[in-house]
Write a protein that holds these residues in place. Structure first.
Motif, PDB file in Angstrom:
ATOM      1  N   GLY A   1     -33.440  62.960-102.522  1.00 25.83           N
ATOM      2  CA  GLY A   1     -33.258  64.205-101.829  1.00 25.83           C
ATOM      3  C   GLY A   1     -33.677  65.377-102.718  1.00 25.83           C
ATOM      4  O   GLY A   1     -34.046  65.220-103.877  1.00 25.83           O
ATOM      5  N   TYR A   2     -33.596  66.510-102.126  1.00 29.02           N
ATOM      6  CA  TYR A   2     -33.959  67.764-102.796  1.00 29.02           C
ATOM      7  C   TYR A   2     -32.726  68.632-102.945  1.00 29.02           C
ATOM      8  O   TYR A   2     -31.815  68.580-102.136  1.00 29.02           O
ATOM      9  CB  TYR A   2     -35.033  68.513-102.006  1.00 29.02           C
ATOM     10  CG  TYR A   2     -36.299  67.720-101.867  1.00 29.02           C
ATOM     11  CD1 TYR A   2     -37.206  67.632-102.909  1.00 29.02           C
ATOM     12  CD2 TYR A   2     -36.583  67.044-100.689  1.00 29.02           C
ATOM     13  CE1 TYR A   2     -38.368  66.891-102.793  1.00 29.02           C
ATOM     14  CE2 TYR A   2     -37.744  66.301-100.552  1.00 29.02           C
ATOM     15  CZ  TYR A   2     -38.631  66.233-101.601  1.00 29.02           C
ATOM     16  OH  TYR A   2     -39.779  65.500-101.484  1.00 29.02           O
ATOM     17  N   LEU A   3     -32.712  69.446-103.979  1.00 28.35           N
ATOM     18  CA  LEU A   3     -31.570  70.297-104.242  1.00 28.35           C
ATOM     19  C   LEU A   3     -32.034  71.718-104.515  1.00 28.35           C
ATOM     20  O   LEU A   3     -32.819  71.959-105.432  1.00 28.35           O
ATOM     21  CB  LEU A   3     -30.802  69.769-105.459  1.00 28.35           C
ATOM     22  CG  LEU A   3     -29.565  70.558-105.871  1.00 28.35           C
ATOM     23  CD1 LEU A   3     -28.516  70.535-104.760  1.00 28.35           C
ATOM     24  CD2 LEU A   3     -28.986  69.987-107.151  1.00 28.35           C
ATOM     25  N   TYR A   4     -31.586  72.655-103.677  1.00 29.30           N
ATOM     26  CA  TYR A   4     -31.838  74.086-103.876  1.00 29.30           C
ATOM     27  C   TYR A   4     -30.500  74.759-104.114  1.00 29.30           C
ATOM     28  O   TYR A   4     -29.527  74.492-103.412  1.00 29.30           O
ATOM     29  CB  TYR A   4     -32.504  74.702-102.637  1.00 29.30           C
ATOM     30  CG  TYR A   4     -32.568  76.208-102.729  1.00 29.30           C
ATOM     31  CD1 TYR A   4     -33.589  76.829-103.433  1.00 29.30           C
ATOM     32  CD2 TYR A   4     -31.587  76.994-102.161  1.00 29.30           C
ATOM     33  CE1 TYR A   4     -33.632  78.197-103.565  1.00 29.30           C
ATOM     34  CE2 TYR A   4     -31.619  78.369-102.287  1.00 29.30           C
ATOM     35  CZ  TYR A   4     -32.637  78.961-102.987  1.00 29.30           C
ATOM     36  OH  TYR A   4     -32.670  80.325-103.129  1.00 29.30           O
ATOM     37  N   TYR A   5     -30.439  75.620-105.112  1.00 29.85           N
ATOM     38  CA  TYR A   5     -29.204  76.355-105.381  1.00 29.85           C
ATOM     39  C   TYR A   5     -29.525  77.623-106.160  1.00 29.85           C
ATOM     40  O   TYR A   5     -30.619  77.783-106.704  1.00 29.85           O
ATOM     41  CB  TYR A   5     -28.198  75.493-106.147  1.00 29.85           C
ATOM     42  CG  TYR A   5     -28.672  74.998-107.490  1.00 29.85           C
ATOM     43  CD1 TYR A   5     -28.310  75.656-108.658  1.00 29.85           C
ATOM     44  CD2 TYR A   5     -29.476  73.872-107.600  1.00 29.85           C
ATOM     45  CE1 TYR A   5     -28.740  75.206-109.897  1.00 29.85           C
ATOM     46  CE2 TYR A   5     -29.904  73.420-108.835  1.00 29.85           C
ATOM     47  CZ  TYR A   5     -29.535  74.084-109.972  1.00 29.85           C
ATOM     48  OH  TYR A   5     -29.962  73.639-111.187  1.00 29.85           O
ATOM     49  N   ASN A   6     -28.572  78.543-106.162  1.00 26.44           N
ATOM     50  CA  ASN A   6     -28.719  79.732-107.001  1.00 26.44           C
ATOM     51  C   ASN A   6     -27.442  79.956-107.788  1.00 26.44           C
ATOM     52  O   ASN A   6     -26.384  79.429-107.435  1.00 26.44           O
ATOM     53  CB  ASN A   6     -29.126  80.968-106.176  1.00 26.44           C
ATOM     54  CG  ASN A   6     -28.077  81.419-105.205  1.00 26.44           C
ATOM     55  OD1 ASN A   6     -26.914  81.512-105.543  1.00 26.44           O
ATOM     56  ND2 ASN A   6     -28.477  81.705-103.989  1.00 26.44           N
TER      57      ASN A   6
ATOM     58  N   SER B   1     -30.346  83.601-110.545  1.00 26.26           N
ATOM     59  CA  SER B   1     -31.434  82.643-110.702  1.00 26.26           C
ATOM     60  C   SER B   1     -31.431  81.699-109.513  1.00 26.26           C
ATOM     61  O   SER B   1     -30.366  81.276-109.057  1.00 26.26           O
ATOM     62  CB  SER B   1     -31.263  81.832-111.985  1.00 26.26           C
ATOM     63  OG  SER B   1     -31.342  82.671-113.113  1.00 26.26           O
ATOM     64  N   GLU B   2     -32.615  81.362-109.015  1.00 23.81           N
ATOM     65  CA  GLU B   2     -32.750  80.411-107.922  1.00 23.81           C
ATOM     66  C   GLU B   2     -33.509  79.191-108.434  1.00 23.81           C
ATOM     67  O   GLU B   2     -34.517  79.330-109.134  1.00 23.81           O
ATOM     68  CB  GLU B   2     -33.467  81.057-106.743  1.00 23.81           C
ATOM     69  CG  GLU B   2     -32.706  82.270-106.252  1.00 23.81           C
ATOM     70  CD  GLU B   2     -33.086  82.715-104.860  1.00 23.81           C
ATOM     71  OE1 GLU B   2     -33.876  82.028-104.193  1.00 23.81           O
ATOM     72  OE2 GLU B   2     -32.561  83.757-104.446  1.00 23.81           O
ATOM     73  N   TYR B   3     -32.989  78.014-108.085  1.00 22.62           N
ATOM     74  CA  TYR B   3     -33.514  76.759-108.608  1.00 22.62           C
ATOM     75  C   TYR B   3     -33.885  75.810-107.483  1.00 22.62           C
ATOM     76  O   TYR B   3     -33.288  75.830-106.411  1.00 22.62           O
ATOM     77  CB  TYR B   3     -32.453  76.051-109.466  1.00 22.62           C
ATOM     78  CG  TYR B   3     -32.036  76.801-110.693  1.00 22.62           C
ATOM     79  CD1 TYR B   3     -32.651  76.559-111.912  1.00 22.62           C
ATOM     80  CD2 TYR B   3     -31.005  77.740-110.644  1.00 22.62           C
ATOM     81  CE1 TYR B   3     -32.254  77.237-113.060  1.00 22.62           C
ATOM     82  CE2 TYR B   3     -30.612  78.422-111.783  1.00 22.62           C
ATOM     83  CZ  TYR B   3     -31.236  78.163-112.983  1.00 22.62           C
ATOM     84  OH  TYR B   3     -30.836  78.842-114.105  1.00 22.62           O
ATOM     85  N   PHE B   4     -34.844  74.960-107.764  1.00 19.17           N
ATOM     86  CA  PHE B   4     -35.172  73.835-106.901  1.00 19.17           C
ATOM     87  C   PHE B   4     -35.335  72.621-107.802  1.00 19.17           C
ATOM     88  O   PHE B   4     -36.181  72.631-108.716  1.00 19.17           O
ATOM     89  CB  PHE B   4     -36.464  74.096-106.110  1.00 19.17           C
ATOM     90  CG  PHE B   4     -36.823  72.993-105.170  1.00 19.17           C
ATOM     91  CD1 PHE B   4     -36.095  72.789-104.010  1.00 19.17           C
ATOM     92  CD2 PHE B   4     -37.875  72.140-105.455  1.00 19.17           C
ATOM     93  CE1 PHE B   4     -36.411  71.765-103.136  1.00 19.17           C
ATOM     94  CE2 PHE B   4     -38.209  71.110-104.593  1.00 19.17           C
ATOM     95  CZ  PHE B   4     -37.466  70.923-103.429  1.00 19.17           C
ATOM     96  N   ASN B   5     -34.501  71.613-107.570  1.00 25.74           N
ATOM     97  CA  ASN B   5     -34.508  70.394-108.386  1.00 25.74           C
ATOM     98  C   ASN B   5     -34.466  70.702-109.887  1.00 25.74           C
ATOM     99  O   ASN B   5     -35.269  70.203-110.671  1.00 25.74           O
ATOM    100  CB  ASN B   5     -35.708  69.507-108.053  1.00 25.74           C
ATOM    101  CG  ASN B   5     -35.540  68.816-106.721  1.00 25.74           C
ATOM    102  OD1 ASN B   5     -34.453  68.790-106.159  1.00 25.74           O
ATOM    103  ND2 ASN B   5     -36.616  68.269-106.215  1.00 25.74           N
ATOM    104  N   LYS B   6     -33.541  71.558-110.274  1.00 24.30           N
ATOM    105  CA  LYS B   6     -33.256  71.939-111.669  1.00 24.30           C
ATOM    106  C   LYS B   6     -34.320  72.813-112.317  1.00 24.30           C
ATOM    107  O   LYS B   6     -34.214  73.150-113.484  1.00 24.30           O
ATOM    108  CB  LYS B   6     -33.018  70.706-112.546  1.00 24.30           C
ATOM    109  CG  LYS B   6     -31.853  69.860-112.114  1.00 24.30           C
ATOM    110  CD  LYS B   6     -31.653  68.681-113.060  1.00 24.30           C
ATOM    111  CE  LYS B   6     -30.539  67.793-112.589  1.00 24.30           C
ATOM    112  NZ  LYS B   6     -30.363  66.641-113.475  1.00 24.30           N
ATOM    113  N   GLU B   7     -35.371  73.199-111.569  1.00 23.32           N
ATOM    114  CA  GLU B   7     -36.416  74.073-112.107  1.00 23.32           C
ATOM    115  C   GLU B   7     -36.167  75.495-111.608  1.00 23.32           C
ATOM    116  O   GLU B   7     -36.062  75.727-110.401  1.00 23.32           O
ATOM    117  CB  GLU B   7     -37.797  73.604-111.658  1.00 23.32           C
ATOM    118  CG  GLU B   7     -38.914  74.465-112.201  1.00 23.32           C
ATOM    119  CD  GLU B   7     -40.293  73.981-111.789  1.00 23.32           C
ATOM    120  OE1 GLU B   7     -41.267  74.388-112.434  1.00 23.32           O
ATOM    121  OE2 GLU B   7     -40.407  73.200-110.817  1.00 23.32           O
TER     122      GLU B   7
END
Length: 82
Positions: A1-6, A25-31
């Motif tokens: 799966g994918y993970l988006y978080y801020n 900060s906004e992240y997608f899959n730890k990046e």
């Protein structure tokens, strides 16, 4: 799966507003894709997608004002309650 978080954070040396920096900060899959810094007063992108969003958000004065206001409404409020 994918993970988006801020994440929102406040860096500070004192409870004086001039010594506080609000960072989102906004992240997608730890990046990290993009970051807002109240010290800079704008968004900075770190990926192609982040750069495109930063450019779009930096052209919106009301959104920048909302983000800059977080320094006082989010950071100062919580620092004073600590």
């Amino acid at each position: 799966g994918y993970l988006y978080y801020n994440t929102d954070r406040c860096d500070f040396n004192s409870s004086d507003l001039k010594d506080i920096e609000f960072i989102r900060s906004e992240y997608f899959n730890k990046e990290e894709l993009v970051r807002f810094s109240s010290s800079l007063g704008k968004f900075v992108g770190y990926t192609e997608f982040g750069i495109k969003n930063a450019e779009r958000w930096n052209k919106d004065p009301s959104y920048l004002a909302q983000m800059n206001a977080q320094k006082e409404t989010y950071c100062k409020h919580n620092i004073d309650n600590a």
